[in-house]
Design a protein around this motif. Structure first.
Motif, PDB file in Angstrom:
ATOM      1  N   ASN A  42       3.441   3.494  -1.839  1.00 18.98           N
ATOM      2  CA  ASN A  42       2.020   3.599  -1.543  1.00 18.98           C
ATOM      3  C   ASN A  42       1.900   3.955  -0.065  1.00 18.98           C
ATOM      4  O   ASN A  42       2.578   3.368   0.771  1.00 18.98           O
ATOM      5  CB  ASN A  42       1.295   2.278  -1.839  1.00 18.98           C
ATOM      6  N   LYS A  53      -0.578   3.556   1.998  1.00 19.84           N
ATOM      7  CA  LYS A  53      -1.572   2.823   2.780  1.00 19.84           C
ATOM      8  C   LYS A  53      -0.971   2.433   4.124  1.00 19.84           C
ATOM      9  O   LYS A  53       0.149   1.915   4.212  1.00 19.84           O
ATOM     10  CB  LYS A  53      -2.041   1.578   2.024  1.00 19.84           C
ATOM     11  N   ASP A  74       1.279   9.415  -9.855  1.00 21.94           N
ATOM     12  CA  ASP A  74       1.718   8.025  -9.734  1.00 21.94           C
ATOM     13  C   ASP A  74       2.946   7.818 -10.609  1.00 21.94           C
ATOM     14  O   ASP A  74       3.485   8.770 -11.185  1.00 21.94           O
ATOM     15  CB  ASP A  74       0.585   7.059 -10.110  1.00 21.94           C
ATOM     16  N   ASN A 129      -2.643  12.795  -8.305  1.00 20.80           N
ATOM     17  CA  ASN A 129      -3.264  12.313  -7.075  1.00 20.80           C
ATOM     18  C   ASN A 129      -3.595  13.475  -6.130  1.00 20.80           C
ATOM     19  O   ASN A 129      -4.691  13.545  -5.574  1.00 20.80           O
ATOM     20  CB  ASN A 129      -2.338  11.337  -6.342  1.00 20.80           C
ATOM     21  N   LEU A 186      -7.580  16.672  -3.854  1.00 21.33           N
ATOM     22  CA  LEU A 186      -7.304  15.236  -3.853  1.00 21.33           C
ATOM     23  C   LEU A 186      -8.180  14.556  -4.896  1.00 21.33           C
ATOM     24  O   LEU A 186      -9.374  14.870  -5.035  1.00 21.33           O
ATOM     25  CB  LEU A 186      -7.577  14.624  -2.477  1.00 21.33           C
ATOM     26  N   GLN A 187      -7.572  13.638  -5.618  1.00 20.99           N
ATOM     27  CA  GLN A 187      -8.293  12.892  -6.660  1.00 20.99           C
ATOM     28  C   GLN A 187      -8.902  11.631  -6.066  1.00 20.99           C
ATOM     29  O   GLN A 187      -8.259  10.921  -5.297  1.00 20.99           O
ATOM     30  CB  GLN A 187      -7.330  12.556  -7.800  1.00 20.99           C
ATOM     31  N   TYR A 188     -10.144  11.368  -6.437  1.00 18.73           N
ATOM     32  CA  TYR A 188     -10.809  10.136  -5.980  1.00 18.73           C
ATOM     33  C   TYR A 188     -11.676   9.587  -7.108  1.00 18.73           C
ATOM     34  O   TYR A 188     -12.552  10.297  -7.626  1.00 18.73           O
ATOM     35  CB  TYR A 188     -11.671  10.430  -4.751  1.00 18.73           C
ATOM     36  N   ASN A 241     -11.380  15.229  -9.317  1.00 14.93           N
ATOM     37  CA  ASN A 241     -10.615  16.064  -8.400  1.00 14.93           C
ATOM     38  C   ASN A 241     -11.558  16.810  -7.455  1.00 14.93           C
ATOM     39  O   ASN A 241     -12.521  17.445  -7.898  1.00 14.93           O
ATOM     40  CB  ASN A 241      -9.770  17.083  -9.168  1.00 14.93           C
ATOM     41  N   TYR A 260      -7.607   7.897   1.482  1.00  7.33           N
ATOM     42  CA  TYR A 260      -6.347   8.605   1.709  1.00  7.33           C
ATOM     43  C   TYR A 260      -5.161   7.995   0.960  1.00  7.33           C
ATOM     44  O   TYR A 260      -4.110   8.634   0.816  1.00  7.33           O
ATOM     45  CB  TYR A 260      -6.018   8.595   3.206  1.00  7.33           C
ATOM     46  N   TYR A 317      -2.719   6.311  -1.943  1.00  9.86           N
ATOM     47  CA  TYR A 317      -2.394   6.457  -3.368  1.00  9.86           C
ATOM     48  C   TYR A 317      -1.085   5.734  -3.675  1.00  9.86           C
ATOM     49  O   TYR A 317      -0.253   5.507  -2.793  1.00  9.86           O
ATOM     50  CB  TYR A 317      -2.217   7.930  -3.745  1.00  9.86           C
ATOM     51  N   ASP A 318      -0.912   5.463  -4.962  1.00 11.30           N
ATOM     52  CA  ASP A 318       0.402   5.049  -5.475  1.00 11.30           C
ATOM     53  C   ASP A 318       1.087   6.296  -6.001  1.00 11.30           C
ATOM     54  O   ASP A 318       0.507   7.064  -6.771  1.00 11.30           O
ATOM     55  CB  ASP A 318       0.241   4.029  -6.609  1.00 11.30           C
ATOM     56  N   PHE A 319       2.340   6.508  -5.580  1.00 20.28           N
ATOM     57  CA  PHE A 319       3.082   7.707  -5.975  1.00 20.28           C
ATOM     58  C   PHE A 319       4.359   7.330  -6.727  1.00 20.28           C
ATOM     59  O   PHE A 319       4.903   6.241  -6.541  1.00 20.28           O
ATOM     60  CB  PHE A 319       3.464   8.542  -4.753  1.00 20.28           C
TER      61      PHE A 319
END
Length: 449
Positions: A84, A86, A113, A128, A146-148, A152, A305, A307-309
């Motif tokens: 992540n 963050k 993710d 993401n 970017l996805q929020y 998208n 900004y 995300y979990d990847f």
């Protein structure tokens, strides 16, 4: 020399303060097939191979994952180290070489993710970030989507993608302060705020729905002067008049052509419909502005900004194949990304010379082929020009045996003697005719007179 993929990951991960979540160089031959999983969503997906392409500066260092079939979708993915971002910088960087002079197709990556099912991976799979070049016809742009909250959002700024066939490096950096930067070959092409350059959030303020323009609000800055009067005889001036420069043609016949009239032309004295002059409106208050209020639906989000990847995938459509993906790097260290960018750039320092040599070779091959086909084409063109109906084959001079020549002469002499001995009979047969044949004289036609 290109660093092997696995060693590259371990080596970069060991650098202090730097964490590499993926560094794929496709440098271990067919080893990539154990890391990347092709989608099984459809049966007609295009095939991929590791190759440096048809021309290169360094075959080993420039080898990457290459599309091989025209008019195909491609879908394959690989796992990254789960993370992540963050409170961390995020850098997504990779090289793309569209050596086929791509006319329509994508060359971008999608970052997912850890929940992605690689076998079911397709264009509708939730991602993401989608980043990289997309070219079709005259349009050549770099996507940064970017996805929020399940939607998208594409970058509102336009970043142009190079349209040549050389290798280019694309870099996207996203920071915890919610700023970003896009580089192409190390040069900044766009930067700014996530909140300003994407429409993730609703506007901070909106028009006050309870407010409306007063009925007596005057927005007309100019009005007609009521004291202005139309000049006398103004409407008597015609818009068109007879052209004074026109003359009656000398061959004009009034009896046959009718009475001649001069053509019309615009009257230079005509001023158009009359309107009173304008004066400033004493009641003018200016343009009314709708009052704004805070948007109750706007909420600050400082983690857009983050995300979990866990996965990276290639999901593109290409009309013409030949794109090469290489040096895919996902890290939290901006300086390490620059170091990799500089190293990969150095490995292809002679790429333009390699392209020039390849182009020259292909031109020479094409010329040799054309020269080889030219005689056949010329012969075919010559045959097409021959009139087969009037064509007479040439007669070759052949020596005739003496005995055969004497026999031919004797036969010709005998034939001549027969003709000489019967001249009267022939004439009599020709004269004795019961009814002479009438030969009508040919009537001359109009064209012969």
């Amino acid at each position: 020399m290109k660093i092997p993929t696995i060693a590259a990951v371990l080596g970069l991960a060991a650098v202090a303060t730097a964490e590499v979540f993926l560094y794929e160089t496709f440098s271990d031959g067919e080893g990539w097939t154990e890391r990347w999983t092709p989608s099984a969503h459809r049966e007609d997906l295009g095939k991929l191979e590791v190759s440096a392409g048809e021309w290169y500066a360094d075959q080993a260092a420039n080898a990457g994952l290459r599309t091989t079939e025209d008019y195909r979708f491609y879908a394959t993915s690989t796992k990254t180290k789960p993370f992540n971002n963050k409170d961390k910088d995020l850098v997504i960087q990779f090289d793309v070489k569209n050596e086929q002079n791509i006319d329509c197709g994508g060359s971008y990556l999608k970052i997912f993710d850890a929940e992605l099912d690689p076998k079911a991976f397709n264009g509708d799979s939730k991602y993401n970030i989608m980043f990289g070049p997309d070219i079709c016809g005259p349009k050549a742009i770099v996507h940064a989507i970017l996805q929020y909250n399940g939607t998208n959002y594409d970058l509102k700024k336009t970043v142009l993608a190079p349209k040549d066939s050389l290798t280019h490096t694309y870099t996207l950096t996203v920071k915890p302060d919610q700023t970003y930067e896009i580089l192409v070959d190390g040069k900044s092409q766009a930067s700014g705020s996530l909140l300003e350059d994407w429409d993730f959030l609703p506007p901070k303020t909106i028009k006050d729905p309870s407010a409306s323009k007063p009925e007596d609000w005057v927005e007309e800055a100019m009005i007609d002067d009521e004291t202005d009067e139309k000049p006398a005889g103004y409407d008597d001036i015609p818009e068109f008049i007879a052209d004074p420069s026109a003359k009656k043609p000398e061959d004009w016949d009034d009896d046959m052509d009718g009475e001649w009239e001069a053509p019309s032309t615009v009257n230079p004295e005509y001023l158009g419909p009359w309107t009173p002059k304008k004066i400033a409106n004493p009641l003018y208050k200016g343009e009314w502005e709708h009052p704004m209020i805070d948007n109750p639906e706007y909420k600050v989000d400082n983690d857009i900004y983050a995300y979990d990847f866990g996965n990276v995938g290639i999901d593109v459509w290409q009309v013409k194949s030949g794109t090469i993906f290489d040096n895919i790097l996902i890290t939290d260290d901006i300086e390490e990304a620059q170091k990799v960018r500089d190293e990969t750039k150095a490995s292809r320092s002679d790429e333009e010379a390699a392209l020039a040599a390849y182009t020259e070779l292909k031109a020479a091959e094409a010329k040799a082929k054309a020269d080889a086909e030219k005689p056949a084409e010329e012969e075919e063109e010559a045959l097409e020009k021959i009139d087969l109906e009037s064509f007479e084959a040439p007669v070759e001079n052949v020596k005739v045996p003496e005995a055969a020549a004497d026999a031919v002469k004797q036969a010709e002499a005998e034939e001549a003697a027969v003709v000489i001995e019967e001249p009267v009979a022939v004439v009599e047969e020709a004269v004795v005719v019961e009814e002479p044949v009438k030969v009508e004289s040919k009537k001359p036609i109009k064209d012969e007179l």
